[in-house]
Design a protein around this motif. Structure first.
Motif, PDB file in Angstrom:
ATOM      1  N   GLY A   1      -0.862  -0.783  -7.740  1.00 30.38           N
ATOM      2  CA  GLY A   1      -0.467   0.367  -8.551  1.00 30.38           C
ATOM      3  C   GLY A   1       1.014   0.693  -8.512  1.00 30.38           C
ATOM      4  N   VAL A   2       1.848  -0.305  -8.220  1.00 28.83           N
ATOM      5  CA  VAL A   2       3.302  -0.095  -8.228  1.00 28.83           C
ATOM      6  C   VAL A   2       3.738   0.319  -9.634  1.00 28.83           C
ATOM      7  CG1 VAL A   2       5.536  -1.250  -7.981  1.00 28.83           C
ATOM      8  CG2 VAL A   2       3.723  -1.652  -6.304  1.00 28.83           C
ATOM      9  N   GLN A   3       4.626   1.301  -9.707  1.00 33.65           N
ATOM     10  CA  GLN A   3       4.982   1.906 -10.992  1.00 33.65           C
ATOM     11  C   GLN A   3       6.261   1.340 -11.614  1.00 33.65           C
ATOM     12  OE1 GLN A   3       5.102   6.108 -10.064  1.00 33.65           O
ATOM     13  NE2 GLN A   3       3.149   5.954  -8.984  1.00 33.65           N
ATOM     14  N   HIS A   4       7.063   0.602 -10.842  1.00 34.91           N
ATOM     15  CA  HIS A   4       8.309   0.055 -11.370  1.00 34.91           C
ATOM     16  C   HIS A   4       8.761  -1.079 -10.465  1.00 34.91           C
ATOM     17  CE1 HIS A   4      12.859   0.732 -12.469  1.00 34.91           C
ATOM     18  NE2 HIS A   4      12.334  -0.261 -13.157  1.00 34.91           N
ATOM     19  N   ILE A   5       9.138  -2.207 -11.072  1.00 37.13           N
ATOM     20  CA  ILE A   5       9.666  -3.340 -10.315  1.00 37.13           C
ATOM     21  C   ILE A   5      11.071  -3.656 -10.797  1.00 37.13           C
ATOM     22  CG2 ILE A   5       9.454  -5.805  -9.810  1.00 37.13           C
ATOM     23  CD1 ILE A   5       6.458  -5.556  -9.996  1.00 37.13           C
ATOM     24  N   VAL A   6      12.008  -3.719  -9.866  1.00 32.58           N
ATOM     25  CA  VAL A   6      13.346  -4.215 -10.138  1.00 32.58           C
ATOM     26  C   VAL A   6      13.391  -5.639  -9.594  1.00 32.58           C
ATOM     27  CG1 VAL A   6      15.811  -3.998  -9.660  1.00 32.58           C
ATOM     28  CG2 VAL A   6      14.427  -1.947 -10.080  1.00 32.58           C
ATOM     29  N   ARG A   7      13.629  -6.581 -10.476  1.00 30.54           N
ATOM     30  CA  ARG A   7      13.615  -7.997 -10.108  1.00 30.54           C
ATOM     31  C   ARG A   7      15.030  -8.544 -10.008  1.00 30.54           C
ATOM     32  NH1 ARG A   7      12.547 -12.629  -7.583  1.00 30.54           N
ATOM     33  NH2 ARG A   7      12.906 -14.457  -8.892  1.00 30.54           N
ATOM     34  N   LEU A   8      15.376  -9.105  -8.848  1.00 26.36           N
ATOM     35  CA  LEU A   8      16.660  -9.771  -8.690  1.00 26.36           C
ATOM     36  C   LEU A   8      16.524 -11.193  -9.224  1.00 26.36           C
ATOM     37  CD1 LEU A   8      19.576  -9.534  -7.645  1.00 26.36           C
ATOM     38  CD2 LEU A   8      18.777 -10.573  -5.517  1.00 26.36           C
TER      39      LEU A   8
ATOM     40  N   THR B   1       0.834  -1.204   0.000  1.00 28.86           N
ATOM     41  CA  THR B   1       0.000   0.000   0.000  1.00 28.86           C
ATOM     42  C   THR B   1       0.870   1.256   0.000  1.00 28.86           C
ATOM     43  OG1 THR B   1      -1.819  -1.110   1.150  1.00 28.86           O
ATOM     44  CG2 THR B   1      -1.746   1.292   1.274  1.00 28.86           C
ATOM     45  N   GLY B   2       0.663   2.111  -0.991  1.00 26.41           N
ATOM     46  CA  GLY B   2       1.413   3.358  -1.079  1.00 26.41           C
ATOM     47  C   GLY B   2       2.806   3.211  -1.668  1.00 26.41           C
ATOM     48  N   VAL B   3       3.162   2.028  -2.158  1.00 24.75           N
ATOM     49  CA  VAL B   3       4.499   1.787  -2.709  1.00 24.75           C
ATOM     50  C   VAL B   3       4.555   2.217  -4.172  1.00 24.75           C
ATOM     51  CG1 VAL B   3       6.126  -0.038  -3.392  1.00 24.75           C
ATOM     52  CG2 VAL B   3       5.100  -0.045  -1.101  1.00 24.75           C
ATOM     53  N   ASP B   4       5.588   2.969  -4.517  1.00 25.43           N
ATOM     54  CA  ASP B   4       5.799   3.408  -5.895  1.00 25.43           C
ATOM     55  C   ASP B   4       6.697   2.449  -6.669  1.00 25.43           C
ATOM     56  OD1 ASP B   4       4.523   6.167  -5.684  1.00 25.43           O
ATOM     57  OD2 ASP B   4       6.010   6.259  -4.082  1.00 25.43           O
ATOM     58  N   ARG B   5       7.754   1.956  -6.002  1.00 28.06           N
ATOM     59  CA  ARG B   5       8.739   1.106  -6.658  1.00 28.06           C
ATOM     60  C   ARG B   5       9.041  -0.087  -5.751  1.00 28.06           C
ATOM     61  NH1 ARG B   5      12.493   6.437  -7.650  1.00 28.06           N
ATOM     62  NH2 ARG B   5      10.837   7.644  -8.670  1.00 28.06           N
ATOM     63  N   LEU B   6       9.305  -1.212  -6.382  1.00 28.77           N
ATOM     64  CA  LEU B   6       9.508  -2.456  -5.647  1.00 28.77           C
ATOM     65  C   LEU B   6      10.781  -3.132  -6.113  1.00 28.77           C
ATOM     66  CD1 LEU B   6       8.584  -5.042  -4.009  1.00 28.77           C
ATOM     67  CD2 LEU B   6       7.300  -5.683  -6.058  1.00 28.77           C
ATOM     68  N   CYS B   7      11.605  -3.573  -5.167  1.00 28.21           N
ATOM     69  CA  CYS B   7      12.705  -4.477  -5.493  1.00 28.21           C
ATOM     70  C   CYS B   7      12.269  -5.866  -5.051  1.00 28.21           C
ATOM     71  CB  CYS B   7      14.009  -4.092  -4.812  1.00 28.21           C
ATOM     72  SG  CYS B   7      15.388  -5.155  -5.349  1.00 28.21           S
ATOM     73  N   LEU B   8      12.067  -6.744  -6.021  1.00 29.39           N
ATOM     74  CA  LEU B   8      11.516  -8.069  -5.760  1.00 29.39           C
ATOM     75  C   LEU B   8      12.644  -9.089  -5.602  1.00 29.39           C
ATOM     76  CD1 LEU B   8       9.250 -10.131  -5.550  1.00 29.39           C
ATOM     77  CD2 LEU B   8       9.097 -10.127  -8.064  1.00 29.39           C
ATOM     78  N   ILE B   9      12.891  -9.479  -4.344  1.00 25.80           N
ATOM     79  CA  ILE B   9      13.866 -10.518  -4.010  1.00 25.80           C
ATOM     80  C   ILE B   9      13.084 -11.636  -3.342  1.00 25.80           C
ATOM     81  CG2 ILE B   9      15.990 -11.075  -2.776  1.00 25.80           C
ATOM     82  CD1 ILE B   9      16.631  -8.080  -2.695  1.00 25.80           C
ATOM     83  N   THR B  10      13.130 -12.818  -3.937  1.00 28.37           N
ATOM     84  CA  THR B  10      12.365 -13.939  -3.403  1.00 28.37           C
ATOM     85  C   THR B  10      13.297 -14.958  -2.756  1.00 28.37           C
ATOM     86  OG1 THR B  10      12.401 -14.851  -5.650  1.00 28.37           O
ATOM     87  CG2 THR B  10      10.387 -13.757  -4.936  1.00 28.37           C
ATOM     88  N   PRO B  11      12.790 -15.768  -1.827  1.00 27.19           N
ATOM     89  CA  PRO B  11      13.633 -16.747  -1.146  1.00 27.19           C
ATOM     90  C   PRO B  11      13.988 -17.910  -2.065  1.00 27.19           C
ATOM     91  CG  PRO B  11      11.355 -16.999  -0.458  1.00 27.19           C
ATOM     92  CD  PRO B  11      11.399 -15.767  -1.311  1.00 27.19           C
ATOM     93  N   PHE B  12      15.092 -18.576  -1.759  1.00 29.81           N
ATOM     94  CA  PHE B  12      15.475 -19.788  -2.469  1.00 29.81           C
ATOM     95  C   PHE B  12      14.687 -20.930  -1.840  1.00 29.81           C
ATOM     96  CE2 PHE B  12      19.014 -23.107  -3.265  1.00 29.81           C
ATOM     97  CZ  PHE B  12      18.451 -23.466  -4.479  1.00 29.81           C
ATOM     98  N   SER B  13      13.474 -21.134  -2.345  1.00 26.57           N
ATOM     99  CA  SER B  13      12.571 -22.123  -1.773  1.00 26.57           C
ATOM    100  C   SER B  13      11.885 -22.878  -2.905  1.00 26.57           C
ATOM    101  CB  SER B  13      11.513 -21.435  -0.897  1.00 26.57           C
ATOM    102  OG  SER B  13      10.724 -20.552  -1.681  1.00 26.57           O
TER     103      SER B  13
END
Length: 292
Positions: A96-103, A66-78
Motif C-alpha cells: 500500500g505504498v502511496q508514492h515511489i521515487v525511483r533513482l 510494512t507501514g511505509v507511505d513513501r519509498l525511494c527505490l535505489i537498486t544495486p548495480f548488479s
C-alpha cells in the motif's frame, strides 16, 4: 508523520538522502543489506530506523515495507538489477505504498539507448504500469565517482585515467540528487507525481577541467590521461563481462558528447543551485591526498 523507506541506504546517494531527510518531520527507515553496515548511519542519525533487506527473500521486503507511505527505490548495480527493481515495486504495491521515487539514470528514455539505460527504462516502465504514483529521477554521472574509482591514482600518481577523450559531461554531486529526492519525498500533494526529471550539475566539463579543480583544491598537480578503450577494458579485467561492457558503452557515449546536456531542475525543485566541481573538489580534497 509519514514513513519513508530508502533502499540502498548505505550507497553513494542513499547515504546523502538519509541526511537530507533528517529534521523534516518524517519517520525515516533505511533499507540495508547488513545491519552492521548500516550502524554508521544510525550513529549519525539516532532516530533512524534500520531494516535488513535481502532482495531474494520476499519476507524481508514485506517487513521493510510494512507501514511505509513513501519509498525511494535505489537498486544495486548488479546483473539482476531489473528483477530486483520489479520485485520491490510489486512488494510496495502489496504493502500500500502511496508514492515511489525511483533513482534511474540520464538517458534512460533514449531509443535505442545503451544497455545501462535500457535496464533502467525497463524498471521505469514497470513502475509506470504499477498504478502507484511515482516520480523518476534521471541524474547524470556522479562527481563522487572520482572519489570511488579514481582517488588512488590521483593520490599516488597525480593522474586521472579515463577513456573519455575530450568529451564533456554534466557531472552532478550526489548531495544534489539526494536533496532533490528529499524535497519530492517530503512534499505534500501530487505536484511531482507522474514526472521524470533529468538532473545535472551546473555545467558540462571535460576531464582536464575536473583534474584542474582537484589540483586547485589539493594544491597538488593532477593531470587527466585519456586512455584507449582496450586499456580501460583490461583495467576492468576483474569485473564481470556484463559490467565492463556496459561501462565501456557509457564511456563511449560520454566521449561522443551525448552526456553534456545541462538542466536547471535541481535548483527549480530545491531552490538551491547544484554544487560546482570546485565545491565538490574542496569538500573532498582530503580524499585526493595521499596519507602522510
Amino acid at each position: 508523520m509519514a514513513t519513508i523507506l530508502v533502499t540502498g541506504a548505505t550507497g553513494t546517494v542513499g547515504t546523502e538522502l538519509i541526511s537530507a531527510l533528517a529534521n523534516r518531520g518524517l519517520t525515516v527507515r533505511a533499507g540495508v543489506h547488513s545491519l552492521i553496515k548500516g550502524d554508521r548511519l544510525r550513529q549519525m542519525h539516532p532516530e533512524l530506523q534500520l531494516v535488513e533487506i535481502e532482495y531474494s527473500k520476499p519476507q524481508t521486503l514485506h517487513v521493510a515495507l510494512t507501514g511505509v507511505d513513501r519509498l525511494c527505490l535505489i537498486t544495486p548495480f548488479s546483473e539482476d538489477q531489473v528483477e530486483i527493481g520489479k520485485r520491490v515495486i510489486d512488494a510496495a504495491k502489496l504493502a500500500g505504498v502511496q508514492h515511489i521515487v525511483r533513482l534511474s539514470a540520464a538517458g534512460a528514455d533514449a531509443e535505442p539507448g545503451i544497455q545501462l539505460g535500457r535496464w533502467h527504462r525497463e524498471v521505469e516502465r514497470h513502475l509506470e504500469q504499477s498504478g502507484i504514483p511515482y516520480t523518476i529521477l534521471r541524474p547524470g554521472s556522479f562527481m563522487q565517482n572520482f572519489v570511488n574509482y579514481n582517488a588512488e591514482s590521483i593520490c599516488h600518481e597525480g593522474k586521472l585515467y579515463m577513456p573519455l577523450g575530450n568529451g564533456k559531461v554534466s557531472y552532478i554531486d550526489a548531495r544534489d540528487i539526494a536533496l532533490t529526492a528529499a524535497h519530492i519525498l517530503s512534499a505534500e500533494g501530487s505536484t511531482h507525481h507522474g514526472q521524470a526529471y533529468e538532473l545535472t550539475g551546473p555545467q558540462a566539463l571535460g576531464l582536464d577541467e575536473v583534474a584542474a579543480a582537484i589540483s586547485q583544491a589539493t594544491g597538488q598537480p593532477v593531470t587527466y590521461v585519456d586512455v584507449p578503450e582496450e586499456t580501460a577494458r583490461q583495467a576492468m579485467g576483474q569485473a564481470p563481462a556484463w559490467m565492463s561492457e556496459a561501462m565501456l558503452e557509457l564511456y563511449g557515449l560520454s566521449k561522443a558528447g551525448y552526456a553534456a546536456g545541462v538542466t536547471n531542475t535541481v535548483e527549480a525543485i530545491t531552490g538551491c543551485p547544484p554544487h560546482t566541481i570546485e565545491q565538490f573538489a574542496h569538500h573532498n580534497c582530503h580524499r585526493f591526498k595521499a596519507s602522510s
